[in-house]
Structure formats: structure tokens, C-alpha cells
Design a protein around this motif. Structure first.
Motif, PDB file in Angstrom:
ATOM      1  N   ILE A  23       0.849  -1.205   0.000  1.00 15.44           N
ATOM      2  CA  ILE A  23       0.000   0.000   0.000  1.00 15.44           C
ATOM      3  C   ILE A  23       0.884   1.255   0.000  1.00 15.44           C
ATOM      4  N   LEU A  24       1.924   1.254   0.853  1.00 17.18           N
ATOM      5  CA  LEU A  24       2.826   2.418   0.916  1.00 17.18           C
ATOM      6  C   LEU A  24       3.518   2.652  -0.418  1.00 17.18           C
ATOM      7  N   SER A  25       3.940   1.555  -1.055  1.00 22.50           N
ATOM      8  CA  SER A  25       4.733   1.733  -2.279  1.00 22.50           C
ATOM      9  C   SER A  25       3.861   1.947  -3.514  1.00 22.50           C
ATOM     10  N   SER A  26       2.552   1.859  -3.378  1.00 18.67           N
ATOM     11  CA  SER A  26       1.666   2.171  -4.520  1.00 18.67           C
ATOM     12  C   SER A  26       0.864   3.438  -4.182  1.00 18.67           C
ATOM     13  N   ARG A  27      -0.220   3.281  -3.385  1.00 18.97           N
ATOM     14  CA  ARG A  27      -1.063   4.442  -3.065  1.00 18.97           C
ATOM     15  C   ARG A  27      -0.296   5.501  -2.261  1.00 18.97           C
ATOM     16  N   GLY A  28       0.614   5.063  -1.389  1.00 16.59           N
ATOM     17  CA  GLY A  28       1.394   6.011  -0.587  1.00 16.59           C
ATOM     18  C   GLY A  28       2.170   6.975  -1.477  1.00 16.59           C
ATOM     19  N   ILE A  29       2.684   6.459  -2.580  1.00  8.21           N
ATOM     20  CA  ILE A  29       3.431   7.314  -3.516  1.00  8.21           C
ATOM     21  C   ILE A  29       2.458   8.147  -4.351  1.00  8.21           C
ATOM     22  N   GLU A  30       1.402   7.501  -4.868  1.00  5.85           N
ATOM     23  CA  GLU A  30       0.411   8.230  -5.684  1.00  5.85           C
ATOM     24  C   GLU A  30      -0.185   9.416  -4.910  1.00  5.85           C
ATOM     25  N   TRP A  31      -0.416   9.214  -3.616  1.00  9.25           N
ATOM     26  CA  TRP A  31      -1.031  10.272  -2.794  1.00  9.25           C
ATOM     27  C   TRP A  31       0.013  11.247  -2.240  1.00  9.25           C
ATOM     28  N   GLY A  32       1.280  11.021  -2.559  1.00  7.85           N
ATOM     29  CA  GLY A  32       2.341  11.935  -2.140  1.00  7.85           C
ATOM     30  C   GLY A  32       2.736  11.806  -0.672  1.00  7.85           C
ATOM     31  N   LEU A  33       2.447  10.656  -0.059  1.00  7.48           N
ATOM     32  CA  LEU A  33       2.796  10.490   1.357  1.00  7.48           C
ATOM     33  C   LEU A  33       4.175   9.855   1.538  1.00  7.48           C
ATOM     34  N   ILE A  34       4.635   9.194   0.497  1.00  4.43           N
ATOM     35  CA  ILE A  34       5.945   8.523   0.516  1.00  4.43           C
ATOM     36  C   ILE A  34       6.684   8.970  -0.739  1.00  4.43           C
ATOM     37  N   ASP A  65      -0.663   7.193  18.369  1.00  2.00           N
ATOM     38  CA  ASP A  65       0.459   7.568  17.508  1.00  2.00           C
ATOM     39  C   ASP A  65       0.162   8.974  16.979  1.00  2.00           C
ATOM     40  N   VAL A  66       0.895   9.945  17.508  1.00  3.78           N
ATOM     41  CA  VAL A  66       0.610  11.351  17.215  1.00  3.78           C
ATOM     42  C   VAL A  66       1.318  11.782  15.926  1.00  3.78           C
ATOM     43  N   GLY A  67       0.572  12.391  15.006  1.00  3.84           N
ATOM     44  CA  GLY A  67       1.145  12.804  13.722  1.00  3.84           C
ATOM     45  C   GLY A  67       1.511  11.570  12.913  1.00  3.84           C
ATOM     46  N   SER A  68       0.533  10.677  12.769  1.00  2.00           N
ATOM     47  CA  SER A  68       0.810   9.346  12.204  1.00  2.00           C
ATOM     48  C   SER A  68       1.175   9.376  10.723  1.00  2.00           C
ATOM     49  N   GLY A  69       0.759  10.417  10.000  1.00  2.00           N
ATOM     50  CA  GLY A  69       1.112  10.527   8.579  1.00  2.00           C
ATOM     51  C   GLY A  69       0.539   9.376   7.776  1.00  2.00           C
ATOM     52  N   ALA A  70       1.419   8.547   7.220  1.00  2.00           N
ATOM     53  CA  ALA A  70       0.977   7.376   6.455  1.00  2.00           C
ATOM     54  C   ALA A  70       0.820   6.146   7.357  1.00  2.00           C
ATOM     55  N   GLY A  71       0.937   6.357   8.705  1.00  2.59           N
ATOM     56  CA  GLY A  71       0.716   5.240   9.633  1.00  2.59           C
ATOM     57  C   GLY A  71       1.972   4.766  10.345  1.00  2.59           C
ATOM     58  N   LEU A  72       2.970   5.630  10.429  1.00  4.02           N
ATOM     59  CA  LEU A  72       4.249   5.227  11.016  1.00  4.02           C
ATOM     60  C   LEU A  72       4.527   6.009  12.300  1.00  4.02           C
ATOM     61  N   PRO A  73       4.800   5.342  13.380  1.00  2.00           N
ATOM     62  CA  PRO A  73       4.986   3.905  13.555  1.00  2.00           C
ATOM     63  C   PRO A  73       3.704   3.116  13.874  1.00  2.00           C
ATOM     64  N   LEU A  93      -6.966  15.762   6.561  1.00  2.00           N
ATOM     65  CA  LEU A  93      -8.045  14.898   6.070  1.00  2.00           C
ATOM     66  C   LEU A  93      -7.544  13.846   5.091  1.00  2.00           C
ATOM     67  N   ARG A  94      -6.721  14.282   4.142  1.00  2.00           N
ATOM     68  CA  ARG A  94      -6.230  13.364   3.119  1.00  2.00           C
ATOM     69  C   ARG A  94      -5.462  12.196   3.745  1.00  2.00           C
ATOM     70  N   ARG A  95      -4.637  12.523   4.732  1.00  2.00           N
ATOM     71  CA  ARG A  95      -3.858  11.473   5.400  1.00  2.00           C
ATOM     72  C   ARG A  95      -4.776  10.556   6.217  1.00  2.00           C
ATOM     73  N   CYS A  96      -5.812  11.154   6.833  1.00  2.00           N
ATOM     74  CA  CYS A  96      -6.776  10.327   7.589  1.00  2.00           C
ATOM     75  C   CYS A  96      -7.500   9.374   6.641  1.00  2.00           C
ATOM     76  N   ASN A  97      -7.843   9.844   5.455  1.00  2.00           N
ATOM     77  CA  ASN A  97      -8.510   8.970   4.477  1.00  2.00           C
ATOM     78  C   ASN A  97      -7.589   7.810   4.088  1.00  2.00           C
TER      79      ASN A  97
END
Ligand SMILES: C[S@@+](CC[C@H](N)C(=O)[O-])C[C@H]1O[C@@H](n2cnc3c(N)ncnc32)[C@H](O)[C@@H]1O
Length: 200
Positions: A23-34, A65-73, A93-97
């Protein structure tokens, strides 16, 4: 190599964490989170780094987990430790989605919730507060002290700046009667070490 180490660390949960890496290496990149350059480093820099401090968390703890971003850690921790109740706190919102979709797809909704809020506006307490790449320690304490239960801990994943940040936050720590330890932990004997500041 690090995927092999991760397989040993995650055991029966390896398939789930592999899906998160997908998910991180596909949607995470498409959504600009990684960043695209991060893909080769996902296992090492993100997944194993995120679980290196698991041994510091008591069984069955509530974790935010405060400021989780894409879910890390938060997400790797929740996958590795099904005993934990994890809240992913993120104001955007975008990151929460992204987080809600990932948690749903990984089948961990019963023990992981996503809350859209800034730390300083969130009105709840937890046994463990985690933070990675969020803010210098002084500001983290300011934002997160109210989220800690009376005997709770803040576990901040830090790099080489840890000692300087603890020194800079000395007055804030003393004023709040908090102490900070700098610990070196790793997810596996062959994994890279991670520095954690434990505030209690
Ligand atoms: C640099 S990212 C780090 C994300 C993740 N923890 C990681 O290690 O990859 C910082 C995150 O903190 C969030 N953030 C910023 N200010 C915050 C605050 N006051 N309370 C909670 N989250 C905040 C941002 O929206 C962003 O997603």
C-alpha cells in the motif's frame, strides 16, 4: 535482506505487514505520502524502525500515535502487537482517508482507530504516546503531556539529535516533573538500531 529480517520479526503477521508495504509503495506514492526514492528503504527505514521499540510497551496498552502521517509507527506496531489498542492521530483529512483505507484493507479495524485532530486539541489519555518525525522534544512534550495517563509514557523516535533535544527540553521536563531517558533499541539483532527518548 531486511525483508527476511522482517519475516522473522513479524512471523505469522508477515503477510499483513507485506500488504501494508504494498500500500505504501503504490497508493502512498500516488497520494504523495511517501517519496518514490523511499521504496527501497521501506522495510528498513520505516517498518523495522517503527517496531524497534515494541519491547518498551506493556501488554494490552492503549497507544496513540501522534502525527501518524501514512501510519508510522502506529500501523506496523499494531500489526506486530495485536494486544494493543492503537489510535492514529492525524490532523490532515487526506492522510486520515489514507489511514482509514489502509486499516480497513489490513483487517485491523477492531483494534486500530483513526482520529482527525491535532495533538493539542485531542481530549483523551493513553498509556503510551508515540511520535516519529513530528517535532523537537520540547514541543512534543507541550503537545503530548496532556495525552499521557498519570503513569503513561511518551516514546519519541529520534535520531542523533536525541541528547541535544533532551538537554534543550530540561526546563520543560522539570516543570512538569517528567524525566527523559535515551534508549537504543532494535527490532532484531541484525536490524539497524533506533534511538528512542522515553519520557515518563
Ligand atoms: C513529517 S510527518 C511524519 C509522519 C509519520 N509519523 C512518519 O514518521 O512518517 C508529520 C505528521 O504530523 C502531523 N502533524 C503536524 N502537526 C501536528 C499536531 N500538532 N498534532 C498532530 N499531528 C500533527 C502532520 O500532518 C504530518 O502528517
Amino acid at each position: 535482506m531486511t525483508a527476511e529480517i522482517a519475516e522473522e520479526v513479524f512471523g505469522e503477521h508477515f503477510e499483513t505487514i507485506s500488504r501494508y508495504v504494498d500500500i505504501l509503495s503504490s497508493r502512498g506514492i500516488e497520494w504523495g505520502l511517501i517519496g518514490p526514492r523511499e521504496v527501497d528503504k521501506l522495510w528498513d527505514r520505516h517498518i523495522l524502525n517503527s517496531t524497534a521499540f515494541s519491547g518498551l510497551i506493556t501488554p494490552g496498552a492503549t497507544v496513540v500515535d501522534v502525527g501518524s502521517g501514512a501510519g508510522l509507527p502506529g500501523i506496523p506496531l499494531a500489526v506486530l502487537r495485536p494486544d494493543l489498542q492503537v489510535t492514529l492521530l492525524e490532523p490532515l483529512l487526506r492522510r486520515c482517508n489514507f489511514l482509514s483505507q489502509a486499516v480497513d484493507e489490513l483487517g485491523i479495524t477492531s483494534r486500530v482507530s483513526v482520529v482527525r485532530a491535532r495533538a493539542e486539541d485531542h481530549d483523551a489519555t493513553y498509556e503510551v504516546v508515540t511520535a516519529r518525525a513530528l517535532a523537537p522534544l520540547g514541543r512534543l512534550i507541550e503537545w503530548c503531556a496532556a495525552l499521557m495517563e498519570p503513569h503513561g509514557v511518551l516514546l519519541a523516535l529520534k535520531g542523533r539529535s536525541a541528547a541535544g533535544e533532551v538537554a534543550a527540553a530540561a526546563a520543560d521536563l522539570a516543570r512538569r516533573r517528567l524525566t527523559a531517558d535515551i534508549l537504543t533499541v532494535r527490532a532484531h539483532p541484525r536490524a539497524e538500531s533506533t534511538t528512542v527518548v522515553r519520557v515518563a
